[in-house]
Design a protein around this motif. Structure first.
Motif, PDB file in Angstrom:
ATOM      1  N   ARG A  44       0.868  -1.171   0.000  1.00  0.00           N
ATOM      2  CA  ARG A  44       0.000   0.000   0.000  1.00  0.00           C
ATOM      3  C   ARG A  44       0.907   1.224   0.000  1.00  0.00           C
ATOM      4  O   ARG A  44       2.046   1.175   0.459  1.00  0.00           O
ATOM      5  CB  ARG A  44      -0.886   0.010   1.252  1.00  0.00           C
ATOM      6  N   GLN A  45       0.414   2.342  -0.499  1.00  0.00           N
ATOM      7  CA  GLN A  45       1.229   3.554  -0.619  1.00  0.00           C
ATOM      8  C   GLN A  45       1.829   3.972   0.717  1.00  0.00           C
ATOM      9  O   GLN A  45       3.018   4.294   0.803  1.00  0.00           O
ATOM     10  CB  GLN A  45       0.407   4.709  -1.196  1.00  0.00           C
ATOM     11  N   GLU A  46       1.042   3.957   1.788  1.00  0.00           N
ATOM     12  CA  GLU A  46       1.557   4.418   3.080  1.00  0.00           C
ATOM     13  C   GLU A  46       2.659   3.501   3.615  1.00  0.00           C
ATOM     14  O   GLU A  46       3.600   3.953   4.261  1.00  0.00           O
ATOM     15  CB  GLU A  46       0.437   4.599   4.107  1.00  0.00           C
ATOM     16  N   ILE A  47       2.590   2.220   3.313  1.00  0.00           N
ATOM     17  CA  ILE A  47       3.652   1.292   3.717  1.00  0.00           C
ATOM     18  C   ILE A  47       4.911   1.555   2.893  1.00  0.00           C
ATOM     19  O   ILE A  47       6.018   1.612   3.420  1.00  0.00           O
ATOM     20  CB  ILE A  47       3.196  -0.172   3.547  1.00  0.00           C
ATOM     21  N   HIS A  48       4.740   1.744   1.604  1.00  0.00           N
ATOM     22  CA  HIS A  48       5.876   2.053   0.722  1.00  0.00           C
ATOM     23  C   HIS A  48       6.582   3.326   1.194  1.00  0.00           C
ATOM     24  O   HIS A  48       7.811   3.368   1.267  1.00  0.00           O
ATOM     25  CB  HIS A  48       5.403   2.203  -0.718  1.00  0.00           C
ATOM     26  N   GLU A  49       5.806   4.352   1.511  1.00  0.00           N
ATOM     27  CA  GLU A  49       6.401   5.612   1.968  1.00  0.00           C
ATOM     28  C   GLU A  49       7.155   5.418   3.273  1.00  0.00           C
ATOM     29  O   GLU A  49       8.235   5.965   3.461  1.00  0.00           O
ATOM     30  CB  GLU A  49       5.318   6.682   2.119  1.00  0.00           C
ATOM     31  N   ARG A  50       6.599   4.624   4.187  1.00  0.00           N
ATOM     32  CA  ARG A  50       7.278   4.349   5.455  1.00  0.00           C
ATOM     33  C   ARG A  50       8.612   3.637   5.224  1.00  0.00           C
ATOM     34  O   ARG A  50       9.596   3.910   5.894  1.00  0.00           O
ATOM     35  CB  ARG A  50       6.393   3.480   6.342  1.00  0.00           C
ATOM     36  N   LYS A  51       8.613   2.709   4.261  1.00  0.00           N
ATOM     37  CA  LYS A  51       9.836   1.948   3.969  1.00  0.00           C
ATOM     38  C   LYS A  51      10.903   2.805   3.298  1.00  0.00           C
ATOM     39  O   LYS A  51      12.088   2.560   3.472  1.00  0.00           O
ATOM     40  CB  LYS A  51       9.518   0.768   3.052  1.00  0.00           C
ATOM     41  N   ASP A  53      11.013   6.470   3.111  1.00  0.00           N
ATOM     42  CA  ASP A  53      11.269   7.817   3.621  1.00  0.00           C
ATOM     43  C   ASP A  53      12.091   7.713   4.905  1.00  0.00           C
ATOM     44  O   ASP A  53      11.598   7.249   5.926  1.00  0.00           O
ATOM     45  CB  ASP A  53       9.954   8.544   3.889  1.00  0.00           C
ATOM     46  N   PRO A  54      13.355   8.158   4.878  1.00  0.00           N
ATOM     47  CA  PRO A  54      14.207   8.027   6.062  1.00  0.00           C
ATOM     48  C   PRO A  54      13.651   8.760   7.286  1.00  0.00           C
ATOM     49  O   PRO A  54      13.864   8.334   8.413  1.00  0.00           O
ATOM     50  CB  PRO A  54      15.543   8.640   5.642  1.00  0.00           C
ATOM     51  N   ASP A  55      12.918   9.844   7.084  1.00  0.00           N
ATOM     52  CA  ASP A  55      12.341  10.576   8.216  1.00  0.00           C
ATOM     53  C   ASP A  55      11.222   9.788   8.902  1.00  0.00           C
ATOM     54  O   ASP A  55      10.973   9.958  10.088  1.00  0.00           O
ATOM     55  CB  ASP A  55      11.807  11.936   7.772  1.00  0.00           C
ATOM     56  N   LEU A  56      10.547   8.936   8.150  1.00  0.00           N
ATOM     57  CA  LEU A  56       9.476   8.121   8.729  1.00  0.00           C
ATOM     58  C   LEU A  56      10.012   6.797   9.249  1.00  0.00           C
ATOM     59  O   LEU A  56       9.320   6.071   9.941  1.00  0.00           O
ATOM     60  CB  LEU A  56       8.392   7.842   7.677  1.00  0.00           C
ATOM     61  N   ASN A  57      11.228   6.468   8.899  1.00  0.00           N
ATOM     62  CA  ASN A  57      11.794   5.157   9.189  1.00  0.00           C
ATOM     63  C   ASN A  57      12.808   5.233  10.328  1.00  0.00           C
ATOM     64  O   ASN A  57      13.751   4.489  10.360  1.00  0.00           O
ATOM     65  CB  ASN A  57      12.460   4.606   7.914  1.00  0.00           C
ATOM     66  N   HIS A  58      12.632   6.147  11.264  1.00  0.00           N
ATOM     67  CA  HIS A  58      13.579   6.294  12.362  1.00  0.00           C
ATOM     68  C   HIS A  58      13.005   5.620  13.615  1.00  0.00           C
ATOM     69  O   HIS A  58      12.242   6.195  14.353  1.00  0.00           O
ATOM     70  CB  HIS A  58      13.908   7.763  12.606  1.00  0.00           C
ATOM     71  N   HIS A  59      13.376   4.378  13.793  1.00  0.00           N
ATOM     72  CA  HIS A  59      12.930   3.625  14.957  1.00  0.00           C
ATOM     73  C   HIS A  59      13.965   3.815  16.062  1.00  0.00           C
ATOM     74  O   HIS A  59      15.141   3.634  15.851  1.00  0.00           O
ATOM     75  CB  HIS A  59      12.797   2.133  14.624  1.00  0.00           C
ATOM     76  N   THR A  60      13.493   4.170  17.216  1.00  0.00           N
ATOM     77  CA  THR A  60      14.416   4.305  18.336  1.00  0.00           C
ATOM     78  C   THR A  60      14.215   3.115  19.250  1.00  0.00           C
ATOM     79  O   THR A  60      13.086   2.690  19.505  1.00  0.00           O
ATOM     80  CB  THR A  60      14.165   5.605  19.110  1.00  0.00           C
ATOM     81  N   THR A  61      15.301   2.581  19.717  1.00  0.00           N
ATOM     82  CA  THR A  61      15.260   1.448  20.611  1.00  0.00           C
ATOM     83  C   THR A  61      15.684   1.906  21.997  1.00  0.00           C
ATOM     84  O   THR A  61      16.732   2.528  22.149  1.00  0.00           O
ATOM     85  CB  THR A  61      16.208   0.343  20.114  1.00  0.00           C
ATOM     86  N   HIS A  62      14.864   1.610  22.962  1.00  0.00           N
ATOM     87  CA  HIS A  62      15.191   1.980  24.339  1.00  0.00           C
ATOM     88  C   HIS A  62      15.672   0.738  25.064  1.00  0.00           C
ATOM     89  O   HIS A  62      14.953  -0.253  25.145  1.00  0.00           O
ATOM     90  CB  HIS A  62      13.962   2.546  25.061  1.00  0.00           C
ATOM     91  N   LYS A  63      16.893   0.785  25.576  1.00  0.00           N
ATOM     92  CA  LYS A  63      17.430  -0.322  26.358  1.00  0.00           C
ATOM     93  C   LYS A  63      17.502   0.110  27.805  1.00  0.00           C
ATOM     94  O   LYS A  63      17.915   1.209  28.122  1.00  0.00           O
ATOM     95  CB  LYS A  63      18.813  -0.728  25.840  1.00  0.00           C
ATOM     96  N   GLU A  64      17.065  -0.762  28.662  1.00  0.00           N
ATOM     97  CA  GLU A  64      17.098  -0.439  30.090  1.00  0.00           C
ATOM     98  C   GLU A  64      18.200  -1.196  30.764  1.00  0.00           C
ATOM     99  O   GLU A  64      18.614  -2.222  30.404  1.00  0.00           O
ATOM    100  CB  GLU A  64      15.755  -0.760  30.732  1.00  0.00           C
TER     101      GLU A  64
END
Length: 64
Positions: A44-51, A53-64
C-alpha cells in the motif's frame, strides 16, 4: 495516468504477469487483489512511503 473502469470480478493485467482484480466495492472502499511474481514487491502507498522515507523510518530502541 491510465484510468480504467472495472466491475467486481474484473481484472487488469500489467506487463503480462501482474493481475489486479476488483474483489468488492462498498460505499467508499474498493477491495483489490494483486497477483504478482514473488520478486515483485506490492505495498500500500503508506507502507511504501514508510519503507522509503528516512524521516518516517527512524525507529528508536530503548534499552534499560
Amino acid at each position: 495516468m491510465l484510468i480504467l473502469s472495472r466491475k467486481i470480478g474484473e481484472s487488469l493485467i500489467i506487463n503480462g504477469n501482474i493481475e489486479v482484480k476488483i474483489l468488492d466495492i462498498k460505499k467508499d472502499s474498493v477491495r483489490v487483489g494483486v497477483r504478482a511474481p514473488d520478486h515483485i514487491v506490492v505495498d500500500r502507498q503508506e507502507i511504501h512511503e514508510r519503507k522509503t522515507d528516512p524521516d518516517l523510518n527512524h525507529h528508536t530502541t530503548h534499552k534499560e
